[in-house]
Design an enzyme around this catalytic site. Sequence first.
Site, PDB file in Angstrom:
ATOM      1  N   ASP A  67       0.830  -1.213   0.000  1.00 35.90           N
ATOM      2  CA  ASP A  67       0.000   0.000   0.000  1.00 35.90           C
ATOM      3  C   ASP A  67       0.861   1.257   0.000  1.00 35.90           C
ATOM      4  O   ASP A  67       2.086   1.198   0.144  1.00 35.90           O
ATOM      5  CB  ASP A  67      -0.952  -0.006   1.212  1.00 35.90           C
ATOM      6  N   ASN A 136      -6.592  -2.444  14.896  1.00 29.59           N
ATOM      7  CA  ASN A 136      -8.021  -2.649  14.597  1.00 29.59           C
ATOM      8  C   ASN A 136      -8.232  -3.853  13.666  1.00 29.59           C
ATOM      9  O   ASN A 136      -9.328  -4.048  13.151  1.00 29.59           O
ATOM     10  CB  ASN A 136      -8.621  -1.378  13.987  1.00 29.59           C
ATOM     11  N   HIS A 138      -6.768  -4.357  10.736  1.00 25.60           N
ATOM     12  CA  HIS A 138      -6.618  -4.126   9.293  1.00 25.60           C
ATOM     13  C   HIS A 138      -5.374  -4.846   8.747  1.00 25.60           C
ATOM     14  O   HIS A 138      -4.428  -5.123   9.477  1.00 25.60           O
ATOM     15  CB  HIS A 138      -6.601  -2.630   8.944  1.00 25.60           C
ATOM     16  N   GLU A 143      -9.485  -1.560   5.875  1.00 25.31           N
ATOM     17  CA  GLU A 143      -9.940  -1.192   7.210  1.00 25.31           C
ATOM     18  C   GLU A 143     -11.231  -1.933   7.561  1.00 25.31           C
ATOM     19  O   GLU A 143     -12.003  -2.317   6.666  1.00 25.31           O
ATOM     20  CB  GLU A 143     -10.206   0.318   7.262  1.00 25.31           C
TER      21      GLU A 143
HETATM   22  P1  PGA Z   1       2.754  -1.265  12.778  1.00 28.09           P
HETATM   23  O1  PGA Z   1       1.540  -1.234  11.772  1.00 28.09           O
HETATM   24  O2  PGA Z   1       3.683  -2.303  12.290  1.00 28.09           O
HETATM   25  O3  PGA Z   1       3.359   0.113  12.712  1.00 28.09           O
HETATM   26  O4  PGA Z   1       2.190  -1.584  14.131  1.00 28.09           O
HETATM   27  C1  PGA Z   1       1.024  -2.446  11.333  1.00 28.09           C
HETATM   28  C2  PGA Z   1      -0.175  -2.182  10.472  1.00 28.09           C
HETATM   29  O5  PGA Z   1      -0.857  -1.178  10.703  1.00 28.09           O
HETATM   30  O6  PGA Z   1      -0.423  -2.984   9.560  1.00 28.09           O
END
Ligand code: PGA
Length: 238
Positions: A67, A136, A138, A143
């Site tokens: 992404d 969350n 995702h 999301e």
């Molecule tokens: P993070 O993010 O590795 O910074 O915790 C993971 C994500 O949001 O997929």
Amino acid sequence: MNVLVVKDYEAMSRKGADIISALLTLNGKAVLGLATGSTPVGMYKELVKRNKEGVISFKDVTTVNLDEYYPISPENNQSYRYFMNQNLFNDIDIDKTRTHVLNGLSSDPDKECKDYEDMIESLGGIDLQVLGIGRNGHIGFNEPGDFLYPMTHKTSLTESTIEANSRFFASIDDVPRYSLTMGIGTILNARKIIVLASGKDKKEAVKKMLSNTIDTKCPATLLSLHKDVTVIVTEDCI
Ligand code: PGA
């Protein structure tokens, strides 16, 4: 899902690097799907080390990233293109023209997403996709919601993700409100998937992911539809 519980962040990073190293040993021309965020940074460091030691080579490897924020310039130090250059590509023997990140400045994001899908298909698909998981639930910027998109698309970030990611920006107002992201189907089409998770704040999301149910309000649960997923989690995360 195959779950590997490891002691800490360093062990998780080494285990992820072990799996990628094994793949590159078997297939020097592999197509790797890569992720950003704080979780894979240690694994990328380990891969850089192994590359410098001559244990693995990225010479013929192709990468596609999960992404990118939208809109954002690739030169912006918070863009995922910049992150990948800094954390991996600048320090390994990869041909940069074979590293693909969605263009956060595209004037036609829908076409950019369609072209990205076509590009992945023309590469013969993704051999191994690396994923982190959001607090969350995702994956990529897919999301939680009433429905999910199968293919690469433009989407809005949720308030919780904007807040979580604001730690990297000067202020919360600087966080882009949109992103371009592979869809759930794009991710599930990868031949192998590894999910990295560490820390107590991911515990709830990991628990749901492993609950053997499917819920669009926790996009990571869709991974249970895939036959070859390895989840690498730290002890405090499960
Ligand atoms: P993070 O993010 O590795 O910074 O915790 C993971 C994500 O949001 O997929």
